[in-house]
Design an enzyme around this catalytic site. Structure first.
Site: not given
Length: 503
Positions: A190, A193, A284
């Protein structure tokens, strides 16, 4: 004590929590199918010793139960995790000690931080075999493909290590990586991060970003790297606090980074800003395939080191139960003291695994004034970054066992008027993996006040709760054997007796 995956595997085997599988298995789909069946039943960890196309064994499902996750943290029970959380709470918002025992407790925590300082190994096991440039072949690592619709082979339990090119501060994260060629992989992280921030800084200065991937490490270090608690300590210090002693680190061979000295594999490379590859789709944690990232950062590896006879540690995402859900339950216990410090009225909180470990929260409060449940829910959403994506917050009284779904359903059913007690926050920033949202990245939140109402929340008296007569209850306790019922166990009740269908 050095952090070592092999010692953890040995510990599981000694406790009857590991199965060695010698039959030939395929890393494409087959390993995940076998492991998933174990996960559904709370089965043992697995070590596949004969993997198609590879000379190396594959370890999976090592953290497949909460009990084994506690063992990975050098603890025997979940209650010990809360003690760890209390230490972190002291470090997050230290308060001047007012009493001698508080001074002693804070001193112990500071001493633990000193003990947690990383140590350096000059002859680390991870450098027993060194391969450079054309010798690097990532296909030799038995990466798995969990689902038939996945974009390719994947690394899931690798520590991704980068460094801020201005400050030199390292970041250690657990991000998914997809195999692209014999010496390239894409990384999925992301934008918020640490690794993504480091890449942006490197791009601004026209530099390549150095990166190292450590695979096959002690799960305790993975737990530390996956802990998103806002305490200004490095992940290495976190791991040292978790384990009670400093992590042993080793300098990489070709990049200016450090990795756990006991790693089974270490991959060293660089990311050239702007050079990307297609990443995904992959199964996911939501239980669906995630989207395709057309511009995932591309890593070019020029060095691979590993131990002699290395073990490849892996896992995979999906609808719970999965290993990530067991890790989340353990982290839930660590967060609890920190959350109590942030929101004083919260007695306890629980993130049910079936709610994907963060989509729904049940919190209990010691209610003292009207509107307190709503305040607690709003405070919960902003207390820690990981609660930003929690869709549902159910608030109950402190005498409700929040880890018993039957008690929670009773509280919601008996104490909630939907018109009065349900409130919704529309169009808030949200999880881009949540397909239930009308707009990706933008979604609503719901708070449910399932506490006992007090004026002016209600204008009529609340019913008196039913209770047994204490004298009669005590008499029945005394005469239980006399009734001929001493052989009956009235402890844990099988929920299937009441219409549930639970394995």
């Amino acid at each position: 004590m050095a952090r070592d995956l092999r010692k953890f595997i040995q510990r599981l085997e000694e406790r009857g929590q590991l199965k060695r599988i010698q039959a030939l298995v395929d890393p494409k789909l087959e390993i995940a199918e076998i492991s998933d069946r174990m996960l559904q039943q709370g089965g043992p960890g697995l070590l596949f010793e004969n993997v198609k196309g590879s000379d190396y064994p594959v370890a999976v499902n090592l953290l497949g139960t909460v009990e084994r996750t506690c063992w990975a943290m050098n603890m025997e029970s979940q209650s010990e995790l809360e003690d760890l959380g209390k230490k972190l709470a002291m470090l997050q918002q230290p308060k001047p000690p007012k009493k001698l025992n508080q001074f002693i407790d804070f001193g112990k925590v500071l001493f633990d931080v000193v003990k947690a300082k990383p140590q350096r190994d000059l002859l680390p096991p991870c450098h027993q075999v060194v391969l450079k440039d054309e010798q690097v072949d990532l296909n030799k690592i038995p990466m798995i493909q969990p689902y038939i619709g996945d974009g390719g082979k994947v690394v899931t339990f690798g520590l991704v290590i980068t460094k801020d090119c201005e400050t030199g501060t390292p970041n250690v994260g657990v991000y998914r990586l997809q195999l692209q060629s014999k010496n390239t992989m894409t990384v999925q992280w992301l934008s918020v991060r640490g690794g993504a921030r480091h890449l942006r800084k490197a791009a601004e200065q026209g530099k390549k970003l150095e990166i190292a991937i450590a695979i096959g490490i002690d799960p305790l270090i993975i737990m530390a790297a996956a802990t998103p608690i806002p305490v200004d300590l490095s992940e290495w210090l976190f791991a040292g606090l978790y384990g009670g002693s400093g992590v042993h680190l080793a300098k990489c061979k070709t990049v200016d980074l450090e990795v756990p000295a006991q790693s089974e594999f270490v991959l060293e490379g660089t990311i050239t800003p702007g050079e990307t590859g297609v990443d995904g789709p992959f199964g996911d944690h939501m239980g669906y395939y995630g989207g395709i990232n057309e511009a995932a950062p591309l890593i070019r590896f020029h060095c691979m080191t590993h131990r002699k006879d290395p073990i490849y540690l892996t896992t995979f995402s999906g609808r719970p139960p999965k290993e990530e859900a067991m890790m989340a339950i353990a982290l839930n216990r660590i967060y609890t003291p920190i959350l109590r410090q942030q929101v004083s009225e919260i007695v306890d909180f629980f993130l049910p695994m079936e709610a994907l470990s963060y989509k729904a929260a049940v919190i209990s409060i010691d209610k003292a004034y009207p509107g307190q449940a709503r305040r607690a829910a709003l405070a919960f959403w902003s207390a820690l970054p990981q609660f930003t994506y929690t869709k549902f917050v159910i608030v109950v009284d402190k005498d409700v066992n929040i880890r018993d779904p039957r008690q929670v359903v009773w509280a919601v059913s008996s104490k909630v008027d939907p018109v009065r007690d349900v409130f919704i926050l529309p169009e808030t920033p949200f999880d881009t993996l949540d397909f239930a949202s009308t707009k990706i990245g933008l979604g609503g939140r719901m708070g449910i006040d399932a506490t006992t109402k007090i004026p002016p929340e209600t204008d009529h008296p609340w019913g008196e709760p039913l209770k047994a007569d204490p004298d009669v209850a005590a008499m029945v306790d005394r005469r239980w054997a006399e009734y001929g019922l001493a052989d009956l166990n009235l402890g844990e009740v099988d929920p299937n007796l009441f219409g549930y269908e639970m394995p």
